[in-house]
Design a protein around this motif. Structure first.
Motif, PDB file in Angstrom:
ATOM      1  N   GLN A   3      55.247 -38.059   1.887  1.00  0.00           N
ATOM      2  CA  GLN A   3      55.642 -39.105   0.741  1.00  0.00           C
ATOM      3  C   GLN A   3      56.687 -38.459   0.200  1.00  0.00           C
ATOM      4  O   GLN A   3      56.644 -37.229  -0.670  1.00  0.00           O
ATOM      5  CB  GLN A   3      54.527 -39.367   0.090  1.00  0.00           C
ATOM      6  CG  GLN A   3      53.513 -40.413   0.576  1.00  0.00           C
ATOM      7  CD  GLN A   3      52.378 -40.789  -0.338  1.00  0.00           C
ATOM      8  OE1 GLN A   3      52.023 -39.928  -1.183  1.00  0.00           O
ATOM      9  NE2 GLN A   3      51.946 -41.890  -0.177  1.00  0.00           N
ATOM     10  N   TRP A   5      59.726 -38.803  -3.219  1.00  0.00           N
ATOM     11  CA  TRP A   5      59.967 -39.766  -4.333  1.00  0.00           C
ATOM     12  C   TRP A   5      60.824 -39.014  -5.498  1.00  0.00           C
ATOM     13  O   TRP A   5      61.002 -37.673  -4.980  1.00  0.00           O
ATOM     14  CB  TRP A   5      58.666 -39.958  -5.217  1.00  0.00           C
ATOM     15  CG  TRP A   5      57.764 -39.079  -5.639  1.00  0.00           C
ATOM     16  CD1 TRP A   5      57.809 -38.614  -6.964  1.00  0.00           C
ATOM     17  CD2 TRP A   5      56.929 -38.156  -5.237  1.00  0.00           C
ATOM     18  NE1 TRP A   5      57.002 -37.557  -7.338  1.00  0.00           N
ATOM     19  CE2 TRP A   5      56.251 -37.231  -6.138  1.00  0.00           C
ATOM     20  CE3 TRP A   5      56.383 -38.207  -4.033  1.00  0.00           C
ATOM     21  CZ2 TRP A   5      55.483 -36.107  -5.951  1.00  0.00           C
ATOM     22  CZ3 TRP A   5      55.334 -37.019  -3.646  1.00  0.00           C
ATOM     23  CH2 TRP A   5      55.077 -36.286  -4.727  1.00  0.00           C
ATOM     24  N   CYS A  20      58.342 -34.113  -2.247  1.00  0.00           N
ATOM     25  CA  CYS A  20      57.865 -34.448  -0.956  1.00  0.00           C
ATOM     26  C   CYS A  20      56.447 -33.758  -0.782  1.00  0.00           C
ATOM     27  O   CYS A  20      56.279 -32.571  -1.004  1.00  0.00           O
ATOM     28  CB  CYS A  20      58.677 -33.874   0.000  1.00  0.00           C
ATOM     29  SG  CYS A  20      58.162 -34.044   1.747  1.00  0.00           S
ATOM     30  N   GLY A 112      59.390 -38.482   5.719  1.00  0.00           N
ATOM     31  CA  GLY A 112      58.920 -39.521   4.699  1.00  0.00           C
ATOM     32  C   GLY A 112      59.548 -40.706   4.644  1.00  0.00           C
ATOM     33  O   GLY A 112      60.479 -40.886   5.376  1.00  0.00           O
ATOM     34  N   GLN A 113      59.300 -41.602   3.556  1.00  0.00           N
ATOM     35  CA  GLN A 113      59.883 -43.054   3.833  1.00  0.00           C
ATOM     36  C   GLN A 113      61.195 -43.043   3.132  1.00  0.00           C
ATOM     37  O   GLN A 113      61.941 -43.942   3.341  1.00  0.00           O
ATOM     38  CB  GLN A 113      58.857 -44.000   3.053  1.00  0.00           C
ATOM     39  CG  GLN A 113      59.054 -43.764   1.442  1.00  0.00           C
ATOM     40  CD  GLN A 113      58.228 -42.855   0.772  1.00  0.00           C
ATOM     41  OE1 GLN A 113      58.068 -41.883   1.562  1.00  0.00           O
ATOM     42  NE2 GLN A 113      58.333 -42.779  -0.377  1.00  0.00           N
TER      43      GLN A 113
END
Length: 121
Positions: A3, A5, A20, A112-113
């Motif tokens: 993940q 952000w 991360c 990750g996205q």
């Protein structure tokens, strides 16, 4: 699963910190890297860190401005981005692979996205 952000909109010269984290496992024995992809361009390596010995690597375009680091207790990798430029605008991805840092995104299996970073002039 990774993940990522921390992206956002910032003026040129500003700073952002990306994070991360891995869920369900640790980064032990992994290399974790950040890549970015600007609109209409190929994904490119930004920075990487080897979890075991904290070896780091940077793209020439970000050297001296970006710093990659890790927090062992939080199992998290950070990308501190300072002196941001409009050309840093991109979607930033973190990726992990066993073994050493590699500049090619083709050898990373865990991604990750992505988080959007936009730098205004």
């Amino acid at each position: 699963q990774l993940q990522a952000w921390g992206g956002g909109l910032v003026q040129a010269g500003g700073s952002l910190r990306l994070s991360c984290a891995a869920s369900g496992r640790t980064f032990s024995n992994y290399a974790v890297s950040w890549f970015r992809q600007a609109r209409g361009k190929e994904r490119e390596f930004v920075a990487g860190i080897s979890w075991s010995d904290e070896t780091t690597a940077y793209a020439d375009s970000v050297k001296g401005r970006f710093t990659i680091s890790r927090d062992n207790a939080k199992n998290t990798v950070y990308l501190q981005m300072n002196s941001l430029k409009p050309e840093d605008t991109a979607v930033y991805y973190c990726a992990a692979r066993l073994d050493r840092i590699n500049y090619s995104d083709l050898v990373y299996l865990d991604w990750g996205q992505g988080t959007q970073v936009t730098v205004s002039s």
